[in-house]
Each structure stands twice: as structure tokens, then as C-alpha cells.
Design an enzyme around this catalytic site. Sequence first.
Site, PDB file in Angstrom:
ATOM      1  N   SER A  82      -0.438   5.718 -10.941  1.00 17.37           N
ATOM      2  CA  SER A  82      -1.635   5.621 -10.116  1.00 17.37           C
ATOM      3  C   SER A  82      -2.811   6.300 -10.819  1.00 17.37           C
ATOM      4  CB  SER A  82      -1.350   6.218  -8.734  1.00 17.37           C
ATOM      5  OG  SER A  82      -2.411   5.982  -7.843  1.00 17.37           O
ATOM      6  N   GLU A 133     -15.179  -6.220  -1.825  1.00 17.19           N
ATOM      7  CA  GLU A 133     -16.530  -6.545  -2.283  1.00 17.19           C
ATOM      8  C   GLU A 133     -16.703  -6.310  -3.778  1.00 17.19           C
ATOM      9  OE1 GLU A 133     -18.941  -4.117   0.199  1.00 17.19           O
ATOM     10  OE2 GLU A 133     -18.779  -5.456   1.922  1.00 17.19           O
ATOM     11  N   HIS A 171      -2.189   0.066  -8.117  1.00 22.76           N
ATOM     12  CA  HIS A 171      -1.902  -0.467  -6.769  1.00 22.76           C
ATOM     13  C   HIS A 171      -2.509  -1.864  -6.676  1.00 22.76           C
ATOM     14  CE1 HIS A 171      -0.545   3.463  -5.287  1.00 22.76           C
ATOM     15  NE2 HIS A 171      -1.601   3.980  -5.881  1.00 22.76           N
TER      16      HIS A 171
END
Length: 294
Positions: A148, A166, A190
Site C-alpha cells: 500500500s 473524478e 488498492h
Amino acid sequence: MKPVGKLIIIGGAVNKGSFSETDYDQNVEKNLNFFERGILRKIITESKNKENSTIEVITTASQIPDIVGAEYKKAFEFLGAKNVNILDIHNREEANSDAIVARANAADVVMFTGGDQLRLTSILGGTRFHDTILLKYLEQDFIYSGTSAGAAAASENMIYQGSSSEALLKGEIKTTQGLGLIDNVIVDTHFVQRGRIGRLFQAVVNNPRTLGIGLGEDTGLFIYNDTMTAVGSGLVIIVDGRFIKDTNLTNINLGEPISIDNLTVHVMSMNDHYDLTTRKLTIENSQYNPIPQI
């Protein structure tokens, strides 16, 4: 200079088997599937001294370092690792201290946990600890591994903020310098589960020389000798912008949608290889491989 060391970067939510579950022993067979085939096993087998390697779990990025560190320590030890330590560096003074640098010098593997990659780079960037890790990666049989935030921070440039929904609006992603172990790539994590494909598209169209790498959860890349090999149970998305033909990027205002013509996307799964020099993907289990003659 080609690094002597190895990178193992992971998309997050590593299925290491949750030792915090009270019924772990009753579900050990389910969890062993990961332990035998998964990413933490790969870290141990690729390390200099295998089960005897000194592993430092770096929890700096996490807001719950005690919990996260203990989980990884127990997982590595379950796989037979004998020298696993937890290193929670809280500030830049610690990262410049003789004691922390000595532990970095003694390590065969550093494992950076998840959390906030901006916290990781702002505390460690440019410190003696950071310099030691970079030098060991360049010159020694040493592994930098990160999940991560630890994966996102491994590259020269990193994404630290940006809405998934967005991300293909101009200006919606924010990037900064990472820890600099690998050049000309940018990593997002992720990736599949959080729908971050647009973030990577924008990062690449901003500078098409940059190769975009999107890591799914419980999925990683083993990077050695200019070759990336997919490990783990999910998908790796590669975005190559070298052949972009057209875009409206410089003719639109902030917040307006970006158009891109001819962006190249590859999808990797376990054991597939990607050559960083030629930028060619080899699918290990290709349906077009020659069928052996009986």
C-alpha cells in the site's frame, strides 16, 4: 547503475492470514493457501539468508503501528523467519540517529507497511535512514518490500491524493517525490477494488515517459534485473503512454475531463513477466503457447 537489490511492492490488504482472529487455528488450512503461495513467502525465499534473514518491519506510515507491526511479525515468523523486528520511526530525528541507521545496515529485508505515503516520505525522505536503504538497494543483495503506502512511495514520483471517481478531471490527482528506488514509473495501490484506473491514466498522460503500475489487493510485483514478475492472487495493470497520439490536456481548464487517444494498457496475473527495458509483456500461461507434442 543497475541495482543489485530487489523490490517487492504490494497493492495492499495482504492476505497474510489474520492472527488477530480468535479462531485462527481452526481456520489455518484456509490461511495456509496464502502462506504457501503468497507474497510474504516470496519475500523470505528471495532474501539473502532465507529464514535466517534479518527483517525490519517499518510501521512509520501507519496510524496503528503496534497492531500492524505485530501482525506482520507473527506472519513472517509463521513462515519460519527467525529474525523479525518492528521499527516504528516517529520523526526525522530518529531517522537520522545512529541506532536506526545501524538497524538499517544490519537488515537483509525492510518491509514497509500501509498507511499514509505522504507521512512516510515526509518523515524519512532525505534522512540517513533513507540514504542507507537506497545505497543497500543499489549495491547489495537486499530487499525493499512495501505494501500500500510502502509500495506507492517506492518510486521516484508517487500519487498521494486524488479522488477515484473524478480522477480523469484535470488537476484531480496530486503527486510528489517518493523514496526513489525505481525511476520512470508511478505506482497506485488498492487499484482494482477502489476503481483507481483514472488516477493512473492522468498520471501517465501528464508525462508519457512514466510507466503507470496499478496493483490490486493481495497482489504484487517482484522487480529484479529490469524484469517485473506478478505475484499474489489478483491483477497488475500496466499503463504505457509512449504511443499516445492526442490529448486535450493543455487546452482544458482545471476540473474539466481529459481525453486521451491510443493509451496502451496491459493486464498481468500471477507469474507473468514485464520487461522494463523493452516494455514487453510475457503471459506465462498464454493460450497461444505451443502445445507439446505427445
